[in-house]
Design an enzyme around this catalytic site. Structure first.
Site, PDB file in Angstrom:
ATOM      1  N   SER A 239     145.086  42.657   0.221  1.00  0.00           N
ATOM      2  CA  SER A 239     144.916  41.644  -0.826  1.00  0.00           C
ATOM      3  C   SER A 239     143.610  41.812  -1.590  1.00  0.00           C
ATOM      4  O   SER A 239     143.366  41.111  -2.568  1.00  0.00           O
ATOM      5  CB  SER A 239     144.966  40.242  -0.203  1.00  0.00           C
ATOM      6  OG  SER A 239     143.907  40.067   0.727  1.00  0.00           O
TER       7      SER A 239
ATOM      8  N   ASN B  27     140.728  54.504  15.999  1.00  0.00           N
ATOM      9  CA  ASN B  27     140.922  54.100  17.396  1.00  0.00           C
ATOM     10  C   ASN B  27     142.356  53.712  17.701  1.00  0.00           C
ATOM     11  O   ASN B  27     142.821  53.855  18.829  1.00  0.00           O
ATOM     12  CB  ASN B  27     139.996  52.931  17.735  1.00  0.00           C
ATOM     13  CG  ASN B  27     138.537  53.336  17.755  1.00  0.00           C
ATOM     14  OD1 ASN B  27     138.214  54.514  17.899  1.00  0.00           O
ATOM     15  ND2 ASN B  27     137.636  52.367  17.590  1.00  0.00           N
TER      16      ASN B  27
ATOM     17  N   ASN C 100     140.046  52.544   5.662  1.00  0.00           N
ATOM     18  CA  ASN C 100     141.358  52.441   5.020  1.00  0.00           C
ATOM     19  C   ASN C 100     142.146  53.728   5.283  1.00  0.00           C
ATOM     20  O   ASN C 100     141.558  54.764   5.603  1.00  0.00           O
ATOM     21  CB  ASN C 100     141.205  52.232   3.513  1.00  0.00           C
ATOM     22  CG  ASN C 100     142.378  51.508   2.900  1.00  0.00           C
ATOM     23  OD1 ASN C 100     143.509  51.633   3.370  1.00  0.00           O
ATOM     24  ND2 ASN C 100     142.121  50.745   1.847  1.00  0.00           N
ATOM     25  N   CYS C 101     143.458  53.618   5.176  1.00  0.00           N
ATOM     26  CA  CYS C 101     144.364  54.770   5.062  1.00  0.00           C
ATOM     27  C   CYS C 101     144.645  55.532   6.356  1.00  0.00           C
ATOM     28  O   CYS C 101     145.240  56.612   6.311  1.00  0.00           O
ATOM     29  CB  CYS C 101     143.864  55.763   4.010  1.00  0.00           C
ATOM     30  SG  CYS C 101     143.708  55.056   2.363  1.00  0.00           S
TER      31      CYS C 101
ATOM     32  N   ILE D 204     143.382  43.514   4.214  1.00  0.00           N
ATOM     33  CA  ILE D 204     142.700  44.323   3.210  1.00  0.00           C
ATOM     34  C   ILE D 204     143.605  44.635   2.022  1.00  0.00           C
ATOM     35  O   ILE D 204     143.120  44.971   0.944  1.00  0.00           O
ATOM     36  CB  ILE D 204     142.166  45.625   3.813  1.00  0.00           C
ATOM     37  CG1 ILE D 204     143.320  46.477   4.366  1.00  0.00           C
ATOM     38  CG2 ILE D 204     141.153  45.348   4.900  1.00  0.00           C
ATOM     39  CD1 ILE D 204     142.876  47.846   4.827  1.00  0.00           C
TER      40      ILE D 204
ATOM     41  N   GLU E 163     144.468  51.452  -5.798  1.00  0.00           N
ATOM     42  CA  GLU E 163     143.701  52.603  -6.280  1.00  0.00           C
ATOM     43  C   GLU E 163     143.068  53.371  -5.121  1.00  0.00           C
ATOM     44  O   GLU E 163     143.044  54.611  -5.112  1.00  0.00           O
ATOM     45  CB  GLU E 163     142.610  52.143  -7.261  1.00  0.00           C
ATOM     46  CG  GLU E 163     143.139  51.642  -8.601  1.00  0.00           C
ATOM     47  CD  GLU E 163     143.752  50.247  -8.514  1.00  0.00           C
ATOM     48  OE1 GLU E 163     143.569  49.571  -7.459  1.00  0.00           O
ATOM     49  OE2 GLU E 163     144.423  49.827  -9.482  1.00  0.00           O
TER      50      GLU E 163
ATOM     51  N   ASP F   2     146.850  54.706   8.388  1.00  0.00           N
ATOM     52  CA  ASP F   2     148.306  54.673   8.480  1.00  0.00           C
ATOM     53  C   ASP F   2     148.938  55.743   7.585  1.00  0.00           C
ATOM     54  O   ASP F   2     149.941  56.372   7.961  1.00  0.00           O
ATOM     55  CB  ASP F   2     148.834  53.284   8.115  1.00  0.00           C
ATOM     56  CG  ASP F   2     148.251  52.753   6.803  1.00  0.00           C
ATOM     57  OD1 ASP F   2     147.357  53.406   6.223  1.00  0.00           O
ATOM     58  OD2 ASP F   2     148.695  51.683   6.360  1.00  0.00           O
TER      59      ASP F   2
END
Length: 330
Positions: free
Chosen positions: A290, A145, A255-256, A288, A296, A258
């Site tokens: 941290s 989004n 995640n990811c 996230i 990985e 970006d």
């Protein structure tokens, strides 16, 4: 006069000459040291009071204000205090045109929140110009989004930022100037890097590395969208042209997104991003990054995206943009 008297007189002369030289040398050293201190103090005073220095900054700022501004695209999630602080801060930036808040919560933004932010923006209005505030409300909760296409944006430049990160306005304006010199690429404050993994025994396998690897090597290949400028056209490309499987992957794994945007822009330009030096003030708690296994997971994303794009588009660079007006020497 006997030979002994002459020798004594010459010895006394040499001792006197030696003392004189030591005295002159000591005085010269002290004079040089005092001169250096005085020069440093004068230079410091000049940096804050000399007309030509202030004039040069004023002229640069005046030129900056005469150009088209940028849109702030802020990602947020149930952190209303942080959102209020961030919006109130950035509303005072002179080149900001509008603020778009990416809203993905189940409930729409409350009227009280809207009223608070509107008042904060109105309070920071300057020269009759009030920053426009827009909530981009999404029906589903997805990290994609934050890069959804926004139609009818008034500016070409988009400054993507998280709600818990604060930069001084002059730092953001400098980064915007850098972006204007290279509007096709991504310009940001948070560099990251990927490395080919030689020991894995796999063809074209890469690892994702964070800040310390960038600091140690002086090399980076990405700037994260948590604080970065890019052209608005990449919102359209991310939404419509990037493989849907990548968007599905980021939604599922949370995640990811970006990294996906970094891949998209690098693939379109065949050029590296630009890292801008700037002091980051993080006003929120840890995110996230941290959580255990974060690196990985990001490594898995990099290799997944390489497979989707059919190549590794990220380009290495060691260039860093620095605002020399705030430095003593450059």
């Amino acid at each position: 006069m006997g030979g002994g008297d002459v020798s004594k007189e010459m010895g006394a002369y040499r001792r006197g000459d030696h003392k004189l030289r030591k005295f002159v040398t000591a005085r010269s050293t002290k004079f040089l040291l005092l001169s250096c201190i005085a020069f440093a103090l004068i230079t410091l005073a000049c940096r804050s009071s000399r007309p030509w220095f202030n004039t040069s900054i004023a002229v640069a700022d005046q030129i900056s204000r005469s150009r088209k501004g940028y849109t702030l695209l802020m990602n947020t999630w149930k952190r209303y205090d942080l959102l209020k602080k961030s919006v109130s801060h950035y509303a005072s930036c002179s080149r900001l045109d509008s603020i778009h808040i990416v809203w993905s919560e189940p409930k729409p933004p409350s009227e009280s929140l809207k009223e608070y932010l509107q008042k904060a923006i109105k309070k920071k209005a300057r020269d009759g110009h009030e920053v426009e505030l827009v909530f981009d409300v999404n029906k589903e909760d997805s990290l994609n989004n934050r890069f959804k296409e926004i139609r009818d944006l008034k500016t070409d430049a988009v400054f993507s930022i998280d709600d818990d990160i604060i930069f001084p306005c002059h730092t953001v304006d400098f980064a915007f100037n850098v972006w204007e010199s290279a509007p096709e690429t991504m310009v940001g404050f948070v560099p990251r890097v990927h490395w080919p993994e030689q020991s894995s025994g796999k063809a074209e396998y890469y690892t994702y590395s964070g800040w310390w690897s960038v600091w140690w090597s002086g090399t980076y290949s990405m700037v994260l969208s948590k604080a970065a400028f890019f052209h608005k056209k990449y919102l359209r490309l991310y939404t419509n042209d990037m493989p849907a499987s990548i968007r599905e992957f980021t939604t599922k794994n949370r995640n990811c997104e970006d990294i996906a945007m970094s891949f998209l822009i690098a693939n379109a330009t065949n050029a590296p991003p630009i890292w801008v030096k700037g002091k980051i003030y993080e006003i929120g708690s840890t995110g996230i990054s941290s959580i255990g296994g974060h690196t990985e997971k990001r490594t898995h994303c990099v290799n997944r995206f390489v497979a989707e794009f059919g190549r590794m588009p990220l380009v290495y660079t060691s260039m860093k943009a620095v605002d020399s007006r705030s430095l003593w020497f450059w």
